[in-house]
Scaffold this active site. Structure first.
Site, PDB file in Angstrom:
ATOM      1  N   LYS A 113      -1.528   9.547  -4.335  1.00 27.25           N
ATOM      2  CA  LYS A 113      -1.941  10.098  -3.039  1.00 27.25           C
ATOM      3  C   LYS A 113      -1.358   9.307  -1.867  1.00 27.25           C
ATOM      4  CE  LYS A 113      -6.351   9.679  -3.542  1.00 27.25           C
ATOM      5  NZ  LYS A 113      -6.447   9.073  -4.862  1.00 27.25           N
ATOM      6  N   ARG A 119     -14.821  12.997  -0.899  1.00 22.74           N
ATOM      7  CA  ARG A 119     -14.984  12.518  -2.279  1.00 22.74           C
ATOM      8  C   ARG A 119     -16.180  13.144  -2.981  1.00 22.74           C
ATOM      9  NH1 ARG A 119     -12.398   6.737  -2.687  1.00 22.74           N
ATOM     10  NH2 ARG A 119     -11.094   6.856  -0.856  1.00 22.74           N
ATOM     11  N   ARG A 171       0.565  -1.396 -11.398  1.00 27.82           N
ATOM     12  CA  ARG A 171       0.417  -1.731  -9.976  1.00 27.82           C
ATOM     13  C   ARG A 171      -0.297  -3.068  -9.815  1.00 27.82           C
ATOM     14  NH1 ARG A 171      -2.966   2.446  -6.498  1.00 27.82           N
ATOM     15  NH2 ARG A 171      -4.668   1.469  -7.642  1.00 27.82           N
ATOM     16  N   ARG A 226      -3.339  -6.610  -7.065  1.00 28.76           N
ATOM     17  CA  ARG A 226      -4.583  -5.972  -6.612  1.00 28.76           C
ATOM     18  C   ARG A 226      -5.708  -6.299  -7.586  1.00 28.76           C
ATOM     19  NH1 ARG A 226      -4.342   0.111  -4.243  1.00 28.76           N
ATOM     20  NH2 ARG A 226      -6.500  -0.051  -4.905  1.00 28.76           N
ATOM     21  N   ARG A 241     -13.720   3.229 -11.957  1.00 25.89           N
ATOM     22  CA  ARG A 241     -13.278   4.070 -10.836  1.00 25.89           C
ATOM     23  C   ARG A 241     -12.983   5.491 -11.296  1.00 25.89           C
ATOM     24  NH1 ARG A 241      -8.426   0.972  -8.615  1.00 25.89           N
ATOM     25  NH2 ARG A 241      -8.331   2.633  -7.066  1.00 25.89           N
TER      26      ARG A 241
END
Length: 190
Positions: free
Chosen positions: A13, A89, A128, A134, A145
């Site tokens: 996204k 969401r 990632r 992260r 998540r």
């Protein structure tokens, strides 16, 4: 033009939002970025949001919607619309968003859903995490998540399908190929 770019964590996204916003001259709005900016500015909405965050609570939907609508209503006249990145969401957020846009004589044109399989999402976010460091890209956090997305966010698809504002795009492949698919659908809105 108001477009929502939708999909699970790791679906691309953020990458696609930047490309779409640039091509169509849209204001790119990410709720996380908006919350952080308002809190840094110590605006009235930011201070209200900060009080929830400091207590470890989620910022209420109406506060987030008010922040978004403040941005939309102060849209740079040179912009041709808005791209919402990963919001709403929940169905209640979607309903509130639709109502608020209608009050200002605006409408959401399309929700574009980036479809990516479960294992691909995990692989992307783990990679990632390795590349960027992260802290939320660990296997345990990723699975949580994705479960939250499944439980709370997937029903937003059905909501927009019922409004005939839903489009699914294959989110697997080259960035440019996915972007071209998205663009071909946005071009039909003009």
């Amino acid at each position: 033009m108001v477009i929502i770019l939708f999909g699970p964590p790791g679906s691309g996204k953020g990458t696609q939002s930047i490309l779409v916003a640039e091509k169509y001259n849209l204001m790119h709005i990410s709720t996380g970025d908006v919350l952080r900016a308002e809190m840094e500015l110590d605006s009235e909405l930011g201070l209200a949001a900060k009080s929830y965050v400091q207590q470890g609570k989620l910022v209420p939907d109406d506060l987030i919607i008010n922040m978004l609508m403040a941005l939309v209503n102060n849209l740079d006249k040179n912009k041709k619309g808005v791209l919402l990145d990963g919001f709403p969401r929940t169905v209640s957020q979607a309903e509130a968003l639709e109502q608020n846009f209608a009050q200002f004589g605006k409408k959401i044109d399309l929700l574009i859903d980036l479809e990516v399989g479960y294992q691909e999402l995990i692989d992307r976010m783990l990679l990632r995490g390795e590349q960027t460091g992260r802290i939320d890209d660990t296997l345990e956090t990723i699975k949580k998540r994705l479960q939250v997305y499944t439980d709370q966010t997937i029903p937003v698809k059905t909501y927009y399908q019922q409004l005939n504002k839903y489009l699914s795009v294959n989110g697997i492949g080259e960035i440019d190929t996915i972007f071209n698919q998205i663009s071909s659908h946005i071009d039909k809105l003009k």
